[in-house]
Design a protein around this motif. Structure first.
Motif, PDB file in Angstrom:
ATOM      1  N   ALA A  57      -1.366   7.300   8.953  1.00 23.56           N
ATOM      2  CA  ALA A  57      -0.772   6.258   9.720  1.00 23.56           C
ATOM      3  C   ALA A  57      -0.019   5.260   9.121  1.00 23.56           C
ATOM      4  CB  ALA A  57      -1.852   5.503  10.592  1.00 23.56           C
ATOM      5  N   LEU A  58      -0.590   4.670   7.942  1.00 26.72           N
ATOM      6  CA  LEU A  58      -0.179   3.501   7.075  1.00 26.72           C
ATOM      7  C   LEU A  58       1.112   4.142   6.483  1.00 26.72           C
ATOM      8  CD1 LEU A  58      -0.261   0.713   6.070  1.00 26.72           C
ATOM      9  CD2 LEU A  58      -1.552   1.288   4.294  1.00 26.72           C
ATOM     10  N   ILE A  59       0.842   5.538   5.859  1.00 26.92           N
ATOM     11  CA  ILE A  59       2.390   5.947   5.210  1.00 26.92           C
ATOM     12  C   ILE A  59       3.641   6.126   6.186  1.00 26.92           C
ATOM     13  CG2 ILE A  59       3.213   8.139   4.297  1.00 26.92           C
ATOM     14  CD1 ILE A  59       0.422   8.536   3.149  1.00 26.92           C
ATOM     15  N   ASP A  60       3.182   6.521   7.371  1.00 26.42           N
ATOM     16  CA  ASP A  60       4.263   6.519   8.548  1.00 26.42           C
ATOM     17  C   ASP A  60       4.973   4.927   8.620  1.00 26.42           C
ATOM     18  OD1 ASP A  60       3.622   9.308   8.694  1.00 26.42           O
ATOM     19  OD2 ASP A  60       2.567   9.031  10.707  1.00 26.42           O
ATOM     20  N   TRP A  61       3.966   4.236   8.812  1.00 24.50           N
ATOM     21  CA  TRP A  61       4.402   2.715   9.013  1.00 24.50           C
ATOM     22  C   TRP A  61       5.375   2.363   7.698  1.00 24.50           C
ATOM     23  CZ3 TRP A  61       4.176  -1.460   5.866  1.00 24.50           C
ATOM     24  CH2 TRP A  61       4.638  -2.717   6.337  1.00 24.50           C
ATOM     25  N   CYS A  62       4.924   2.747   6.446  1.00 20.18           N
ATOM     26  CA  CYS A  62       5.966   2.107   5.362  1.00 20.18           C
ATOM     27  C   CYS A  62       7.332   2.890   5.582  1.00 20.18           C
ATOM     28  CB  CYS A  62       5.178   3.130   4.154  1.00 20.18           C
ATOM     29  SG  CYS A  62       3.698   1.984   3.479  1.00 20.18           S
ATOM     30  N   HIS A  63       7.388   4.173   6.261  1.00 21.54           N
ATOM     31  CA  HIS A  63       8.829   4.480   6.685  1.00 21.54           C
ATOM     32  C   HIS A  63       9.845   3.553   7.502  1.00 21.54           C
ATOM     33  CE1 HIS A  63       8.643   8.493   4.748  1.00 21.54           C
ATOM     34  NE2 HIS A  63       7.292   8.576   5.108  1.00 21.54           N
ATOM     35  N   GLU A  64       8.900   2.662   7.949  1.00 23.12           N
ATOM     36  CA  GLU A  64       9.848   1.635   8.908  1.00 23.12           C
ATOM     37  C   GLU A  64       9.674   0.381   8.274  1.00 23.12           C
ATOM     38  OE1 GLU A  64      11.734   2.375  11.384  1.00 23.12           O
ATOM     39  OE2 GLU A  64      11.337   4.434  11.229  1.00 23.12           O
ATOM     40  N   GLY A  65       8.522  -0.080   7.894  1.00 23.45           N
ATOM     41  CA  GLY A  65       8.171  -1.419   7.240  1.00 23.45           C
ATOM     42  C   GLY A  65       8.528  -2.519   8.285  1.00 23.45           C
ATOM     43  N   PRO A  66       8.454  -3.889   8.008  1.00 22.70           N
ATOM     44  CA  PRO A  66       8.538  -4.981   8.795  1.00 22.70           C
ATOM     45  C   PRO A  66      10.246  -4.791   9.281  1.00 22.70           C
ATOM     46  CG  PRO A  66       8.618  -5.788   6.589  1.00 22.70           C
ATOM     47  CD  PRO A  66       8.295  -4.185   6.566  1.00 22.70           C
ATOM     48  N   ARG A  67      10.581  -5.863   9.950  1.00 28.13           N
ATOM     49  CA  ARG A  67      11.777  -5.872  10.731  1.00 28.13           C
ATOM     50  C   ARG A  67      13.067  -6.057   9.829  1.00 28.13           C
ATOM     51  NH1 ARG A  67      12.754 -10.676  14.989  1.00 28.13           N
ATOM     52  NH2 ARG A  67      12.659 -11.707  12.914  1.00 28.13           N
ATOM     53  N   HIS A  68      13.108  -6.860   8.753  1.00 29.15           N
ATOM     54  CA  HIS A  68      14.011  -6.988   7.890  1.00 29.15           C
ATOM     55  C   HIS A  68      14.243  -5.949   6.945  1.00 29.15           C
ATOM     56  CE1 HIS A  68      15.204 -10.518  10.133  1.00 29.15           C
ATOM     57  NE2 HIS A  68      13.998 -11.096  10.006  1.00 29.15           N
ATOM     58  N   ALA A  69      13.259  -4.993   6.609  1.00 27.11           N
ATOM     59  CA  ALA A  69      13.392  -4.155   5.580  1.00 27.11           C
ATOM     60  C   ALA A  69      14.305  -2.988   5.778  1.00 27.11           C
ATOM     61  CB  ALA A  69      11.879  -3.752   5.399  1.00 27.11           C
ATOM     62  N   ARG A  70      14.451  -2.471   4.773  1.00 29.36           N
ATOM     63  CA  ARG A  70      15.311  -0.967   5.060  1.00 29.36           C
ATOM     64  C   ARG A  70      14.732  -0.163   4.075  1.00 29.36           C
ATOM     65  NH1 ARG A  70      19.694  -1.681   1.989  1.00 29.36           N
ATOM     66  NH2 ARG A  70      19.360  -0.203   0.688  1.00 29.36           N
ATOM     67  N   VAL A  71      14.023   0.680   4.522  1.00 29.15           N
ATOM     68  CA  VAL A  71      13.382   1.649   3.636  1.00 29.15           C
ATOM     69  C   VAL A  71      14.285   2.815   3.602  1.00 29.15           C
ATOM     70  CG1 VAL A  71      11.286   2.991   3.319  1.00 29.15           C
ATOM     71  CG2 VAL A  71      11.128   0.895   4.504  1.00 29.15           C
ATOM     72  N   ASP A  72      14.545   3.213   2.189  1.00 30.90           N
ATOM     73  CA  ASP A  72      15.483   4.373   1.882  1.00 30.90           C
ATOM     74  C   ASP A  72      14.595   5.736   1.573  1.00 30.90           C
ATOM     75  OD1 ASP A  72      17.797   2.884   2.200  1.00 30.90           O
ATOM     76  OD2 ASP A  72      17.799   2.403  -0.099  1.00 30.90           O
TER      77      ASP A  72
END
Length: 90
Positions: A57-72
């Motif tokens: 679940a935490l890994i899944d969250w990392c794919h989005e991150g917080p609102r201003h992040a852009r995860v590549d």
């Protein structure tokens, strides 16, 4: 509980956007132990351990991150259990 440990590297616009602080909040909500820190190359790296489902679940969250992040990209590698106490920023 099936324990799992992973080492993660998150790339994109992940520094200066509260990624680490938000990751700490999410990890604590999920009862995942470990740590997260900024890397010199602009990525965020971390170690997550705990219940396998919570780690996923935490890994899944990392794919989005917080609102201003852009995860590549989120690179996940199986890690060794370090018996971390809590979750913090290093």
């Amino acid at each position: 509980m099936t324990a799992r440990a992973v080492d993660v590297t998150i790339s994109g616009r992940v520094q200066g956007v509260f990624f680490r602080a938000s990751c700490v909040q999410e990890a604590r909500r999920l009862s995942v132990a470990g740590w997260v820190r900024n890397a010199p190359d602009g990525k965020v790296i971390g170690h997550f351990e705990g219940d396998a489902d919570a780690v996923v679940a935490l890994i899944d969250w990392c794919h989005e991150g917080p609102r201003h992040a852009r995860v590549d990209d989120v690179d996940v590698r199986e890690g060794a259990i370090q018996h971390c106490e809590g979750f913090d920023v290093r």
